[in-house]
Design a protein around this motif. Structure first.
Motif, PDB file in Angstrom:
ATOM      1  N   TYR A 172      -2.659  12.478  65.192  1.00 56.25           N
ATOM      2  CA  TYR A 172      -1.642  13.383  64.658  1.00 56.25           C
ATOM      3  C   TYR A 172      -2.205  14.752  64.274  1.00 56.25           C
ATOM      4  O   TYR A 172      -1.463  15.636  63.869  1.00 56.25           O
ATOM      5  CB  TYR A 172      -0.963  12.749  63.446  1.00 56.25           C
ATOM      6  CG  TYR A 172      -0.361  11.409  63.781  1.00 56.25           C
ATOM      7  CD1 TYR A 172       0.791  11.319  64.555  1.00 56.25           C
ATOM      8  CD2 TYR A 172      -0.974  10.238  63.365  1.00 56.25           C
ATOM      9  CE1 TYR A 172       1.329  10.088  64.891  1.00 56.25           C
ATOM     10  CE2 TYR A 172      -0.437   9.003  63.691  1.00 56.25           C
ATOM     11  CZ  TYR A 172       0.712   8.936  64.454  1.00 56.25           C
ATOM     12  OH  TYR A 172       1.238   7.717  64.789  1.00 56.25           O
ATOM     13  N   THR A 173      -3.508  14.926  64.387  1.00 56.85           N
ATOM     14  CA  THR A 173      -4.144  16.192  64.033  1.00 56.85           C
ATOM     15  C   THR A 173      -4.084  17.133  65.224  1.00 56.85           C
ATOM     16  O   THR A 173      -4.568  16.815  66.302  1.00 56.85           O
ATOM     17  CB  THR A 173      -5.610  15.960  63.629  1.00 56.85           C
ATOM     18  OG1 THR A 173      -5.650  14.989  62.592  1.00 56.85           O
ATOM     19  CG2 THR A 173      -6.246  17.244  63.159  1.00 56.85           C
ATOM     20  N   THR A 174      -3.492  18.289  65.026  1.00 59.16           N
ATOM     21  CA  THR A 174      -3.357  19.244  66.125  1.00 59.16           C
ATOM     22  C   THR A 174      -4.286  20.439  65.990  1.00 59.16           C
ATOM     23  O   THR A 174      -4.604  21.083  66.978  1.00 59.16           O
ATOM     24  CB  THR A 174      -1.910  19.757  66.231  1.00 59.16           C
ATOM     25  OG1 THR A 174      -1.541  20.366  64.995  1.00 59.16           O
ATOM     26  CG2 THR A 174      -0.961  18.613  66.549  1.00 59.16           C
ATOM     27  N   ASP A 175      -4.738  20.751  64.763  1.00 59.89           N
ATOM     28  CA  ASP A 175      -5.600  21.910  64.601  1.00 59.89           C
ATOM     29  C   ASP A 175      -6.324  21.861  63.263  1.00 59.89           C
ATOM     30  O   ASP A 175      -5.783  21.389  62.271  1.00 59.89           O
ATOM     31  CB  ASP A 175      -4.782  23.194  64.679  1.00 59.89           C
ATOM     32  CG  ASP A 175      -5.640  24.438  64.833  1.00 59.89           C
ATOM     33  OD1 ASP A 175      -6.814  24.303  65.229  1.00 59.89           O
ATOM     34  OD2 ASP A 175      -5.143  25.535  64.560  1.00 59.89           O
ATOM     35  N   THR A 176      -7.553  22.328  63.264  1.00 61.78           N
ATOM     36  CA  THR A 176      -8.325  22.584  62.045  1.00 61.78           C
ATOM     37  C   THR A 176      -9.185  23.796  62.338  1.00 61.78           C
ATOM     38  O   THR A 176      -9.658  23.966  63.454  1.00 61.78           O
ATOM     39  CB  THR A 176      -9.251  21.412  61.659  1.00 61.78           C
ATOM     40  OG1 THR A 176     -10.219  21.227  62.686  1.00 61.78           O
ATOM     41  CG2 THR A 176      -8.481  20.137  61.434  1.00 61.78           C
ATOM     42  N   ARG A 177      -9.364  24.659  61.373  1.00 54.83           N
ATOM     43  CA  ARG A 177     -10.243  25.801  61.587  1.00 54.83           C
ATOM     44  C   ARG A 177     -10.675  26.397  60.260  1.00 54.83           C
ATOM     45  O   ARG A 177     -10.060  26.150  59.232  1.00 54.83           O
ATOM     46  CB  ARG A 177      -9.609  26.850  62.478  1.00 54.83           C
ATOM     47  CG  ARG A 177      -8.403  27.528  61.905  1.00 54.83           C
ATOM     48  CD  ARG A 177      -7.750  28.427  62.906  1.00 54.83           C
ATOM     49  NE  ARG A 177      -8.113  29.808  62.660  1.00 54.83           N
ATOM     50  CZ  ARG A 177      -7.600  30.818  63.320  1.00 54.83           C
ATOM     51  NH1 ARG A 177      -6.740  30.618  64.277  1.00 54.83           N
ATOM     52  NH2 ARG A 177      -7.960  32.041  63.055  1.00 54.83           N
ATOM     53  N   VAL A 178     -11.713  27.198  60.313  1.00 52.64           N
ATOM     54  CA  VAL A 178     -12.273  27.841  59.137  1.00 52.64           C
ATOM     55  C   VAL A 178     -11.683  29.239  59.009  1.00 52.64           C
ATOM     56  O   VAL A 178     -11.601  29.973  59.991  1.00 52.64           O
ATOM     57  CB  VAL A 178     -13.815  27.935  59.263  1.00 52.64           C
ATOM     58  CG1 VAL A 178     -14.397  28.755  58.137  1.00 52.64           C
ATOM     59  CG2 VAL A 178     -14.429  26.554  59.302  1.00 52.64           C
ATOM     60  N   TYR A 179     -11.261  29.592  57.822  1.00 53.88           N
ATOM     61  CA  TYR A 179     -10.839  30.957  57.516  1.00 53.88           C
ATOM     62  C   TYR A 179     -11.862  31.531  56.550  1.00 53.88           C
ATOM     63  O   TYR A 179     -11.867  31.191  55.373  1.00 53.88           O
ATOM     64  CB  TYR A 179      -9.445  30.977  56.881  1.00 53.88           C
ATOM     65  CG  TYR A 179      -8.349  30.633  57.848  1.00 53.88           C
ATOM     66  CD1 TYR A 179      -7.795  31.616  58.656  1.00 53.88           C
ATOM     67  CD2 TYR A 179      -7.887  29.335  57.967  1.00 53.88           C
ATOM     68  CE1 TYR A 179      -6.792  31.303  59.556  1.00 53.88           C
ATOM     69  CE2 TYR A 179      -6.882  29.014  58.862  1.00 53.88           C
ATOM     70  CZ  TYR A 179      -6.342  30.005  59.647  1.00 53.88           C
ATOM     71  OH  TYR A 179      -5.350  29.698  60.542  1.00 53.88           O
ATOM     72  N   ARG A 180     -12.744  32.354  57.078  1.00 56.54           N
ATOM     73  CA  ARG A 180     -13.791  32.929  56.239  1.00 56.54           C
ATOM     74  C   ARG A 180     -13.302  34.218  55.599  1.00 56.54           C
ATOM     75  O   ARG A 180     -12.563  34.988  56.211  1.00 56.54           O
ATOM     76  CB  ARG A 180     -15.039  33.218  57.061  1.00 56.54           C
ATOM     77  CG  ARG A 180     -15.676  31.965  57.594  1.00 56.54           C
ATOM     78  CD  ARG A 180     -16.988  32.232  58.236  1.00 56.54           C
ATOM     79  NE  ARG A 180     -16.854  33.220  59.296  1.00 56.54           N
ATOM     80  CZ  ARG A 180     -17.854  33.931  59.774  1.00 56.54           C
ATOM     81  NH1 ARG A 180     -19.048  33.778  59.296  1.00 56.54           N
ATOM     82  NH2 ARG A 180     -17.662  34.792  60.732  1.00 56.54           N
ATOM     83  N   GLU A 181     -13.746  34.440  54.382  1.00 54.84           N
ATOM     84  CA  GLU A 181     -13.430  35.690  53.708  1.00 54.84           C
ATOM     85  C   GLU A 181     -14.256  36.797  54.335  1.00 54.84           C
ATOM     86  O   GLU A 181     -15.436  36.634  54.600  1.00 54.84           O
ATOM     87  CB  GLU A 181     -13.761  35.574  52.222  1.00 54.84           C
ATOM     88  CG  GLU A 181     -13.311  36.750  51.428  1.00 54.84           C
ATOM     89  CD  GLU A 181     -13.553  36.556  49.949  1.00 54.84           C
ATOM     90  OE1 GLU A 181     -13.572  37.565  49.246  1.00 54.84           O
ATOM     91  OE2 GLU A 181     -13.728  35.417  49.516  1.00 54.84           O
ATOM     92  N   GLN A 182     -13.634  37.932  54.575  1.00 52.54           N
ATOM     93  CA  GLN A 182     -14.363  39.024  55.233  1.00 52.54           C
ATOM     94  C   GLN A 182     -14.692  40.126  54.279  1.00 52.54           C
ATOM     95  O   GLN A 182     -14.150  40.405  53.341  1.00 52.54           O
ATOM     96  CB  GLN A 182     -13.552  39.566  56.388  1.00 52.54           C
ATOM     97  CG  GLN A 182     -13.371  38.510  57.436  1.00 52.54           C
ATOM     98  CD  GLN A 182     -12.548  39.031  58.614  1.00 52.54           C
ATOM     99  OE1 GLN A 182     -11.976  40.101  58.575  1.00 52.54           O
ATOM    100  NE2 GLN A 182     -12.504  38.248  59.665  1.00 52.54           N
TER     101      GLN A 182
END
Length: 77
Positions: free
Chosen positions: A67-77
């Motif tokens: 059921y997992t369609t996406d995971t990703r890292v959002y890094r602070e810039q």
């Protein structure tokens, strides 16, 4: 190992990475973010001086994996 860590995970594991892998194996969990393809900026949590590392993992029970369609890292810039 391929059942726990996918083709887009890190190649080498340090002692802590091995501990995470062993814990996942024991508890029948998967490191989900290693199965999904992303650009490196959304894959690696830490990058400095030519080195990069995944230090944030998304771990879930194998029942949740389909059921997992996406995971990703959002890094602070």
């Amino acid at each position: 190992m391929d059942d726990l860590i996918g083709p887009h995970g890190e190649v080498e594991l340090n002692d802590k990475g091995k501990y995470v892998w062993e814990s996942c194996a024991y508890n029948k969990m998967r490191i989900i973010n290693s199965f999904l393809r992303h650009k490196d900026i959304h894959k690696f949590t830490w990058a400095e001086r030519g080195s990069k590392s995944i230090i944030d993992y998304v771990i879930a029970n194998k029942k949740i994996w389909p059921y997992t369609t996406d995971t990703r890292v959002y890094r602070e810039q």
